[in-house]
Design a protein around this motif. Structure first.
Motif, PDB file in Angstrom:
ATOM      1  N   SER A 101      -4.466  -5.024  -9.067  1.00  8.74           N
ATOM      2  CA  SER A 101      -4.919  -3.580  -8.887  1.00  8.74           C
ATOM      3  C   SER A 101      -4.388  -3.012  -7.496  1.00  8.74           C
ATOM      4  O   SER A 101      -4.410  -1.875  -7.207  1.00  8.74           O
ATOM      5  N   TYR A 102      -4.219  -4.020  -6.561  1.00 12.32           N
ATOM      6  CA  TYR A 102      -4.230  -3.504  -4.956  1.00 12.32           C
ATOM      7  C   TYR A 102      -2.541  -2.957  -4.984  1.00 12.32           C
ATOM      8  O   TYR A 102      -2.390  -2.168  -4.266  1.00 12.32           O
ATOM      9  N   LYS A 103      -1.780  -3.476  -5.997  1.00 15.25           N
ATOM     10  CA  LYS A 103      -0.373  -2.967  -5.783  1.00 15.25           C
ATOM     11  C   LYS A 103      -0.469  -1.717  -6.658  1.00 15.25           C
ATOM     12  O   LYS A 103       0.375  -0.805  -6.427  1.00 15.25           O
ATOM     13  N   HIS A 104      -1.261  -1.230  -7.447  1.00 18.73           N
ATOM     14  CA  HIS A 104      -1.637  -0.029  -8.067  1.00 18.73           C
ATOM     15  C   HIS A 104      -2.190   1.205  -6.845  1.00 18.73           C
ATOM     16  O   HIS A 104      -1.392   2.015  -6.737  1.00 18.73           O
ATOM     17  N   ILE A 105      -2.733   0.694  -6.188  1.00 16.22           N
ATOM     18  CA  ILE A 105      -3.250   1.381  -4.920  1.00 16.22           C
ATOM     19  C   ILE A 105      -2.191   1.689  -3.916  1.00 16.22           C
ATOM     20  O   ILE A 105      -1.824   2.837  -3.711  1.00 16.22           O
ATOM     21  N   GLU A 106      -1.284   0.522  -3.848  1.00 15.81           N
ATOM     22  CA  GLU A 106      -0.186   0.562  -2.806  1.00 15.81           C
ATOM     23  C   GLU A 106       0.716   1.576  -3.426  1.00 15.81           C
ATOM     24  O   GLU A 106       1.525   2.562  -2.955  1.00 15.81           O
ATOM     25  N   GLY A 107       0.972   1.654  -4.869  1.00 13.83           N
ATOM     26  CA  GLY A 107       1.991   2.552  -5.389  1.00 13.83           C
ATOM     27  C   GLY A 107       1.546   3.792  -5.346  1.00 13.83           C
ATOM     28  O   GLY A 107       2.484   4.874  -5.271  1.00 13.83           O
ATOM     29  N   LEU A 108       0.165   4.183  -5.483  1.00 16.15           N
ATOM     30  CA  LEU A 108      -0.334   5.643  -5.215  1.00 16.15           C
ATOM     31  C   LEU A 108      -0.310   6.212  -3.813  1.00 16.15           C
ATOM     32  O   LEU A 108       0.265   7.103  -3.502  1.00 16.15           O
ATOM     33  N   VAL A 109      -0.532   5.103  -2.902  1.00 16.26           N
ATOM     34  CA  VAL A 109      -0.606   5.625  -1.460  1.00 16.26           C
ATOM     35  C   VAL A 109       0.832   5.890  -0.937  1.00 16.26           C
ATOM     36  O   VAL A 109       1.043   6.668  -0.281  1.00 16.26           O
ATOM     37  N   SER A 130       4.309 -11.012  -1.444  1.00 18.96           N
ATOM     38  CA  SER A 130       3.467 -11.958  -2.506  1.00 18.96           C
ATOM     39  C   SER A 130       4.383 -12.055  -3.609  1.00 18.96           C
ATOM     40  O   SER A 130       5.617 -11.359  -3.827  1.00 18.96           O
ATOM     41  N   VAL A 131       4.055 -12.628  -4.758  1.00 17.42           N
ATOM     42  CA  VAL A 131       5.004 -12.993  -5.823  1.00 17.42           C
ATOM     43  C   VAL A 131       5.017 -11.590  -6.630  1.00 17.42           C
ATOM     44  O   VAL A 131       5.780 -11.471  -7.223  1.00 17.42           O
ATOM     45  N   TYR A 132       4.030 -10.600  -6.101  1.00 17.70           N
ATOM     46  CA  TYR A 132       4.398  -9.363  -6.995  1.00 17.70           C
ATOM     47  C   TYR A 132       5.556  -8.271  -6.587  1.00 17.70           C
ATOM     48  O   TYR A 132       5.676  -7.385  -7.023  1.00 17.70           O
ATOM     49  N   GLY A 133       6.168  -8.825  -5.185  1.00 22.67           N
ATOM     50  CA  GLY A 133       7.134  -8.023  -4.697  1.00 22.67           C
ATOM     51  C   GLY A 133       6.862  -6.619  -4.295  1.00 22.67           C
ATOM     52  O   GLY A 133       5.475  -6.373  -3.946  1.00 22.67           O
ATOM     53  N   LYS A 134       7.541  -5.735  -4.251  1.00 26.23           N
ATOM     54  CA  LYS A 134       7.596  -4.568  -3.718  1.00 26.23           C
ATOM     55  C   LYS A 134       7.980  -3.455  -4.761  1.00 26.23           C
ATOM     56  O   LYS A 134       8.063  -2.274  -4.437  1.00 26.23           O
ATOM     57  N   GLY A 135       7.826  -3.582  -6.055  1.00 24.98           N
ATOM     58  CA  GLY A 135       8.654  -3.027  -6.934  1.00 24.98           C
ATOM     59  C   GLY A 135       7.691  -1.888  -7.680  1.00 24.98           C
ATOM     60  O   GLY A 135       8.067  -0.787  -8.335  1.00 24.98           O
ATOM     61  N   HIS A 136       6.072  -2.038  -7.313  1.00 27.72           N
ATOM     62  CA  HIS A 136       5.203  -0.950  -8.094  1.00 27.72           C
ATOM     63  C   HIS A 136       5.674   0.485  -7.363  1.00 27.72           C
ATOM     64  O   HIS A 136       5.367   1.120  -7.867  1.00 27.72           O
ATOM     65  N   THR A 137       5.753   0.385  -6.227  1.00 25.37           N
ATOM     66  CA  THR A 137       6.047   1.826  -5.585  1.00 25.37           C
ATOM     67  C   THR A 137       7.033   2.393  -6.338  1.00 25.37           C
ATOM     68  O   THR A 137       6.837   3.645  -6.722  1.00 25.37           O
ATOM     69  N   PRO A 138       8.186   2.130  -6.429  1.00 26.15           N
ATOM     70  CA  PRO A 138       9.384   2.726  -6.955  1.00 26.15           C
ATOM     71  C   PRO A 138       9.272   2.897  -8.706  1.00 26.15           C
ATOM     72  O   PRO A 138       9.668   3.983  -9.165  1.00 26.15           O
ATOM     73  N   GLN A 142       8.056  -4.762 -12.551  1.00 30.73           N
ATOM     74  CA  GLN A 142       8.560  -4.006 -11.312  1.00 30.73           C
ATOM     75  C   GLN A 142       9.617  -4.643 -10.490  1.00 30.73           C
ATOM     76  O   GLN A 142      10.327  -4.179  -9.784  1.00 30.73           O
ATOM     77  N   ASN A 143       9.731  -5.977 -11.060  1.00 29.59           N
ATOM     78  CA  ASN A 143      11.067  -6.644 -10.278  1.00 29.59           C
ATOM     79  C   ASN A 143      12.434  -5.958 -10.813  1.00 29.59           C
ATOM     80  O   ASN A 143      13.468  -6.163 -10.116  1.00 29.59           O
ATOM     81  N   ARG A 144      12.497  -5.230 -11.787  1.00 26.37           N
ATOM     82  CA  ARG A 144      13.704  -4.389 -12.114  1.00 26.37           C
ATOM     83  C   ARG A 144      14.156  -3.628 -11.117  1.00 26.37           C
ATOM     84  O   ARG A 144      15.362  -3.198 -10.947  1.00 26.37           O
ATOM     85  N   PHE A 145      13.387  -3.089 -10.100  1.00 25.89           N
ATOM     86  CA  PHE A 145      13.727  -2.332  -9.054  1.00 25.89           C
ATOM     87  C   PHE A 145      13.915  -2.944  -7.710  1.00 25.89           C
ATOM     88  O   PHE A 145      14.337  -2.353  -6.822  1.00 25.89           O
ATOM     89  N   ASN A 146      14.117  -4.146  -7.786  1.00 24.80           N
ATOM     90  CA  ASN A 146      14.498  -4.849  -6.423  1.00 24.80           C
ATOM     91  C   ASN A 146      15.746  -4.793  -6.151  1.00 24.80           C
ATOM     92  O   ASN A 146      16.664  -4.483  -7.269  1.00 24.80           O
ATOM     93  N   LYS A 147      16.227  -4.519  -4.864  1.00 20.94           N
ATOM     94  CA  LYS A 147      17.783  -4.308  -4.448  1.00 20.94           C
ATOM     95  C   LYS A 147      18.594  -5.326  -5.120  1.00 20.94           C
ATOM     96  O   LYS A 147      19.719  -4.830  -5.768  1.00 20.94           O
ATOM     97  N   PRO A 148      18.468  -6.615  -4.920  1.00 23.27           N
ATOM     98  CA  PRO A 148      19.364  -7.434  -5.331  1.00 23.27           C
ATOM     99  C   PRO A 148      19.744  -7.387  -7.150  1.00 23.27           C
ATOM    100  O   PRO A 148      20.731  -7.491  -7.740  1.00 23.27           O
ATOM    101  N   ILE A 149      18.483  -7.011  -7.730  1.00 28.04           N
ATOM    102  CA  ILE A 149      18.324  -7.020  -9.214  1.00 28.04           C
ATOM    103  C   ILE A 149      19.219  -5.746  -9.468  1.00 28.04           C
ATOM    104  O   ILE A 149      19.829  -5.685 -10.638  1.00 28.04           O
TER     105      ILE A 149
END
Length: 360
Positions: A15-23, A297-305, A133-140
Motif C-alpha cells: 500500500s505504500y506504493k499507492h500512497i506514493e502514486g497519490l502523492v 524495490s521489486v515493485y518498481g516505479k510504475g504505480h505513479t504513471p 505497473q511494470n508495463r510503464f517501465n521505460k525499457p518495457i
C-alpha cells in the motif's frame, strides 16, 4: 482535469506504493480515506500520506469496514491492496456502488470472478484497472514500441525469468501467503507481472500451456518453483521460470524477446534495466543509456504513471492502459498452469473456469 477523490482498501505491504502514486499525482488526486480490518494499519497509512504531503490539516478518515466507508465518503476511485483472495469480492462491490477501481494483481483467483469483474465494470460504466505497473517501465515501453512497429520481425520465442528469494519469515509475516484460498504460489504472486509482459510482447492468443511445479523449501500449500511452456496461436513459444527459493537472495527478473530481426533483453530487479538491444544499424549502448531506471524495490516505479493513467481515463472517459481485459490474460495462463500441474497434461485454450481453490 477534475481532481479525483481516492480511498485505499488494504493497508499492508504494497500500500505504500499507492500512497506514493497519490502523492506524486497530488495535482489530480487526493486521499480521503483508508480502510483495513486492522485499524492501526489504516491509521499508519493515513499518517504516511499526511507526512509525505507535508500537510497535517488534510482530512483523511480511517475505517475498518469498506462498506461503511463507501456509504459515508464521497469517493471517485478505490484502490484495493488486500489479500489476493478478496480482490474480486471487494472490487465487484465497489463497482456496483459506482466507484472506479484500481486493484492489485492478480485481479482475481478464478476466471469466472475475473470475467464478472469485467462485466460489472461495463454494466456500471466505471473504470477497472489492474496494477501491472511494470508495463510503464521505460525499457518495457521502448520494447513495446518496436513490437508494435514490427521491427523485431517475426517473434519466435520469449522467456520470463523470475529468480527471487522468499524465506520462512516472508510467509510467517502474513499467513495467507502461499495458501490456495488467498494467494497461490510463486507463479501467481511473484511471477504474474513478468508473465503479463511476456504475453503482451508476443501479442497473440494462447493455444496451450504445460507446467511443472513443486514446493521445494518453503512450508506453504502452493508452489515455490514453477516452470511453464506456452504455445501461442501465432506459433511463438514462451518459457517461464519462476523461483522463490534462489539462494541466498533475489537474483533477477528478466524478460527476453527474440525475433527474426532483433533481440531484446530487459533485466534488473524489476525489469528496469535494458541489458541487450540488437537491431541492424542501431547503436546498442546509446539506446541503453537513455532507458535505465533506478528503482528502490521489486515493485518498481510504475504505480505513479499507472495512477495517472487511471485519473486521465476517468476524466477523458476512456479505457485504462491496463484494463481488466488485459489482466485476465496472464491470470488465465497461470490458472492453466495450475490445471496442467494437477492433471499432468497440457491445457488447451479456451478452457473452463479454474480457480486456485481447485488445487486444494
Amino acid at each position: 482535469m477534475k481532481k479525483l477523490r481516492f480511498a485505499i482498501i488494504g493497508c499492508g505491504r504494497i500500500s505504500y506504493k499507492h500512497i506514493e502514486g497519490l502523492v506524486e499525482n497530488k495535482d489530480a488526486a487526493e486521499l480521503v480515506s483508508t480502510c483495513d480490518v486492522k485499524l492501526d494499519l489504516a491509521e499508519a497509512k493515513k499518517e504516511e500520506y499526511l507526512t509525505k504531503m507535508n500537510d497535517s490539516s488534510l482530512k483523511v478518515r480511517i475505517y475498518e469496514d469498506y462498506k461503511v466507508m463507501i456509504e459515508n465518503e464521497d469517493i471517485d476511485v478505490i484502490t484495493i491492496a488486500t489479500e489476493s483472495g478478496y480482490h474480486a469480492e471487494i472490487a465487484i462491490y465497489c463497482m456496483n456502488k459506482g466507484k472506479h477501481v484500481i486493484v492489485e494483481k492478480p485481479m482475481a483467483m478464478s476466471i469466472d470472478d475475473a470475467n464478472e469483474m469485467i462485466e460489472v465494470a461495463k454494466k456500471n460504466n466505471v473504470k477497472l484497472s489492474v496494477a501491472h505497473q511494470n508495463r510503464f517501465n521505460k525499457p518495457i515501453q521502448k520494447l513495446r514500441e518496436v513490437v508494435e512497429e514490427e521491427k523485431l520481425g517475426r517473434i519466435m520465442n520469449g522467456t520470463a525469468r523470475i529468480l527471487w528469494r522468499r524465506d520462512d519469515n516472508y510467509y510467517k509475516q502474513a499467513p495467507w501467503r502461499g495458501t490456495w484460498d488467498l494467494d497461490g504460489g510463486t507463479l501467481m504472486n511473484q511471477c504474474i507481472h513478468n508473465i503479463d509482459l511476456l504475453q503482451w510482447m508476443i501479442g497473440s492468443e494462447v493455444e496451450r500451456v504445460y507446467a511443472e511445479c513443486d514446493t521445494f523449501k518453503n512450508k506453504i500449500e502452493a508452489e515455490d518453483f514453477g516452470a511453464i511452456v506456452i504455445r501461442f496461436k501465432n506459433g511463438a513459444i514462451g518459457i517461464v521460470e519462476g523461483s522463490a527459493v534462489v539462494y541466498p537472495k533475489n537474483l533477477e527478473e528478466t524478460l527476453s524477446v527474440f525475433g527474426t530481426e532483433g533481440t531484446v533483453v530487459i533485466g534488473g530487479l524489476a525489469v528496469n534495466e535494458l541489458k541487450t538491444w540488437r537491431f541492424e544499424g542501431e547503436d546498442e549502448e546509446s539506446v541503453k543509456k537513455d532507458l535505465q531506471v533506478e528503482i528502490d524495490s521489486v515493485y518498481g516505479k510504475g504505480h505513479t504513471p499507472l495512477f495517472r493513467d487511471v485519473i486521465e481515463a476517468v476524466n477523458e472517459d476512456r479505457k485504462p492502459y491496463v484494463s481488466g481485459e488485459d489482466a485476465i490474460v496472464p491470470l488465465s495462463i497461470i490458472l492453466a498452469a495450475y490445471k496442467s500441474r494437477k492433471t499432468g497434461m497440457p491445457v488447451s485454450f479456451p478452457f473452463n473456469n479454474f480457480s486456485t481453490l481447485d488445487m486444494k
